[in-house]
Design an enzyme around this catalytic site. Sequence first.
Site, mmCIF file in Angstrom:
data_model
loop_
_atom_site.group_PDB
_atom_site.id
_atom_site.type_symbol
_atom_site.label_atom_id
_atom_site.label_comp_id
_atom_site.label_asym_id
_atom_site.label_seq_id
_atom_site.Cartn_x
_atom_site.Cartn_y
_atom_site.Cartn_z
ATOM 1 N N CYS A 64 0.857 -1.191 0.000
ATOM 2 C CA CYS A 64 0.000 0.000 0.000
ATOM 3 C C CYS A 64 0.891 1.239 0.000
ATOM 4 O O CYS A 64 2.020 1.198 0.489
ATOM 5 C CB CYS A 64 -0.868 -0.034 1.257
ATOM 6 S SG CYS A 64 -1.822 1.457 1.581
ATOM 7 N N HIS A 85 0.803 -3.841 6.259
ATOM 8 C CA HIS A 85 -0.407 -3.750 7.100
ATOM 9 C C HIS A 85 -1.639 -4.253 6.361
ATOM 10 O O HIS A 85 -2.744 -4.096 6.854
ATOM 11 C CB HIS A 85 -0.611 -2.296 7.544
ATOM 12 C CG HIS A 85 -0.840 -1.359 6.387
ATOM 13 N ND1 HIS A 85 0.200 -0.917 5.586
ATOM 14 C CD2 HIS A 85 -1.967 -0.832 5.869
ATOM 15 C CE1 HIS A 85 -0.300 -0.137 4.651
ATOM 16 N NE2 HIS A 85 -1.616 -0.084 4.783
ATOM 17 N N CYS A 193 -6.735 -3.450 4.071
ATOM 18 C CA CYS A 193 -6.532 -1.991 3.947
ATOM 19 C C CYS A 193 -7.201 -1.419 2.701
ATOM 20 O O CYS A 193 -8.285 -0.880 2.779
ATOM 21 C CB CYS A 193 -5.065 -1.580 3.974
ATOM 22 S SG CYS A 193 -4.925 0.225 3.851
HETATM 23 P P1 PAD Z 1 -1.293 5.008 -5.034
HETATM 24 O O1 PAD Z 1 0.018 5.672 -5.005
HETATM 25 O O2 PAD Z 1 -1.413 3.654 -5.616
HETATM 26 O O3 PAD Z 1 -2.359 5.950 -5.784
HETATM 27 C C1 PAD Z 1 -2.280 7.352 -5.790
HETATM 28 C C2 PAD Z 1 -2.721 7.864 -7.153
HETATM 29 O O4 PAD Z 1 -2.710 9.287 -7.102
HETATM 30 C C3 PAD Z 1 -1.795 7.447 -8.302
HETATM 31 O O5 PAD Z 1 -2.563 6.854 -9.338
HETATM 32 C C4 PAD Z 1 -1.157 8.757 -8.753
HETATM 33 O O6 PAD Z 1 -0.905 8.815 -10.150
HETATM 34 C C5 PAD Z 1 -2.221 9.763 -8.339
HETATM 35 N N1 PAD Z 1 -1.707 11.145 -8.153
HETATM 36 C C6 PAD Z 1 -0.514 11.511 -7.623
HETATM 37 N N2 PAD Z 1 -0.423 12.860 -7.608
HETATM 38 C C7 PAD Z 1 -1.582 13.329 -8.121
HETATM 39 C C8 PAD Z 1 -2.090 14.645 -8.375
HETATM 40 N N3 PAD Z 1 -1.365 15.730 -8.065
HETATM 41 N N4 PAD Z 1 -3.305 14.766 -8.938
HETATM 42 C C9 PAD Z 1 -4.044 13.667 -9.260
HETATM 43 N N5 PAD Z 1 -3.612 12.395 -9.047
HETATM 44 C C10 PAD Z 1 -2.402 12.233 -8.485
HETATM 45 O O7 PAD Z 1 -1.801 5.020 -3.504
HETATM 46 P P2 PAD Z 1 -2.922 4.147 -2.736
HETATM 47 O O8 PAD Z 1 -4.142 4.045 -3.555
HETATM 48 O O9 PAD Z 1 -2.290 2.923 -2.159
HETATM 49 O O10 PAD Z 1 -3.190 5.145 -1.504
HETATM 50 C C11 PAD Z 1 -3.711 6.433 -1.738
HETATM 51 C C12 PAD Z 1 -3.570 7.296 -0.495
HETATM 52 O O11 PAD Z 1 -4.412 6.769 0.539
HETATM 53 C C13 PAD Z 1 -2.150 7.303 0.088
HETATM 54 O O12 PAD Z 1 -1.865 8.592 0.623
HETATM 55 C C14 PAD Z 1 -2.241 6.293 1.199
HETATM 56 O O13 PAD Z 1 -1.253 6.491 2.181
HETATM 57 C C15 PAD Z 1 -3.630 6.591 1.715
HETATM 58 C C16 PAD Z 1 -4.264 5.537 2.550
HETATM 59 N N6 PAD Z 1 -5.093 5.920 3.551
HETATM 60 C C17 PAD Z 1 -5.704 5.013 4.328
HETATM 61 C C18 PAD Z 1 -6.654 5.475 5.370
HETATM 62 O O14 PAD Z 1 -7.027 4.700 6.265
HETATM 63 N N7 PAD Z 1 -7.088 6.726 5.303
HETATM 64 C C19 PAD Z 1 -5.501 3.658 4.129
HETATM 65 C C20 PAD Z 1 -4.688 3.275 3.071
HETATM 66 C C21 PAD Z 1 -4.053 4.197 2.275
HETATM 67 ZN ZN ZN Z 2 -2.839 0.805 3.503
#
Ligand code: PAD
Ligand code: ZN
Length: 393
Positions: A64, A85, A193
């Site tokens: 993730c 995780h 997650c």
């Molecule tokens: P990922 O990196 O696979 O996806 C992020 C996407 O955002 C990618 O497709 C990028 O191309 C795109 N991106 C980057 N910059 C920009 C921009 N400026 N404008 C538009 N698009 C953009 O990540 P993920 O899907 O694994 O996770 C996404 C976020 O969620 C990340 O910050 C992660 O830490 C967070 C998360 N939060 C929780 C929670 O409980 N809140 C749980 C799991 C992940």
């Molecule tokens: Zn996660």
Amino acid sequence: MIFLLCKRVCFYSLLFLAATTCKVIKCKAAVLWEANKPFSLEEVEVAPPKAHEVRIKIVATGICRSDDHVVTGALAMPFPIILGHEAAGVIESVGEKVTSLKPGDAVIPLFVPQCGECRSCLSTKGNLCIKNDLSSSPTGLMADGTTRFTCKGKAIHHFVGTSTFTEYTVVHETAAAKIDSAAPLEKVCLIGCGFSTGYGAVLQTAKVEAGSTCAVFGLGGVGLSVVMGCKAAGASRIIAVDINKDKFAKAKELGATECINPKDFKKPIHEVLTEMTGQGVDYSFEVIGRIETMTAALASCHNNYGVSVIVGVPPAAQKISFDPMLIFSGRTWKGSVFGGWKSKDAVPKLVADYMKKKFVLDPLITHTLPFTKINEGFDLLRTGKSIRSVLVL
Ligand code: PAD
Ligand code: ZN
Ligand code: ZN
């Protein structure tokens, strides 16, 4: 026949138990010794579970972006550490006073635990159990202030109470959910997650109604799960936003009605979305983890009753400055951790729903790799080539 089968499972699990229970297990783990370095595959010692703890044999674990945020320092954690995780595995042994789990149970570790006793657990409004280790000053330790991992004589930290980039881990009993033993662990690990976080942000946190217009910023594993949630909620327009156009085909497959790339426009993306929808979307979701897109998502929703949900992990030590008029006019700004689900109760139900084919996980899994290829898995994420890589142990 069933009786015979059960007897055989018990016999083998007893043999297995006798071999490892109460003993330190030496096994392979990916240790991150310091920030901005590759993972090191090491032999680590995993101590037996103490009271109210369980030791899990990890079978599969997803990669993730939150794990990568620790590597880059965007998510501050103590080093050295074993990350991971988003996993599924089988209970190897349990400590004293454990009542909800037993050896042989299939489980998903929970980075947001559910103690069942704190104010958030007792409230119908929240899910962020006080026993979590996600604060701005995480300990990286078990509840008693110690760690169960050592490597080369050094104590290694836990990550958000889970640490799944290892063949064996120890978690608190409240941080593991028993799931259907027939579930494919190399798929349902995503329920630990990415899938649950995105899907729940729509259904639990925002409570999107049928006919709503939605914008999803970021189309990784979590953002695409937001898209799936919006579709399940019956949203009429799901506008997917990403700077990587290679993510658009899958977003459309999963329910996005339009896909836009901010790089294709001269004006700011919130203005583009406001024009596309008249007065802004009903719901927007930031699923990237950047402060600029958090404010852009807020400004993209309806100025009076729009709701914007922050799902992306806020980068450490960064502050947002924004025009309070955005909120004064009536918008709601929310955050969502683990999709708002009360983890230990919800995860078994989500697995059951997956088994009943109420949603899919396969499109999110672009790569399945042996655990030893963990650094390759992270490179695929960093270069935008993967959605989810699942490491199989
Ligand atoms: P990922 O990196 O696979 O996806 C992020 C996407 O955002 C990618 O497709 C990028 O191309 C795109 N991106 C980057 N910059 C920009 C921009 N400026 N404008 C538009 N698009 C953009 O990540 P993920 O899907 O694994 O996770 C996404 C976020 O969620 C990340 O910050 C992660 O830490 C967070 C998360 N939060 C929780 C929670 O409980 N809140 C749980 C799991 C992940
Ligand atoms: Zn996660
Ligand atoms: Zn609690």
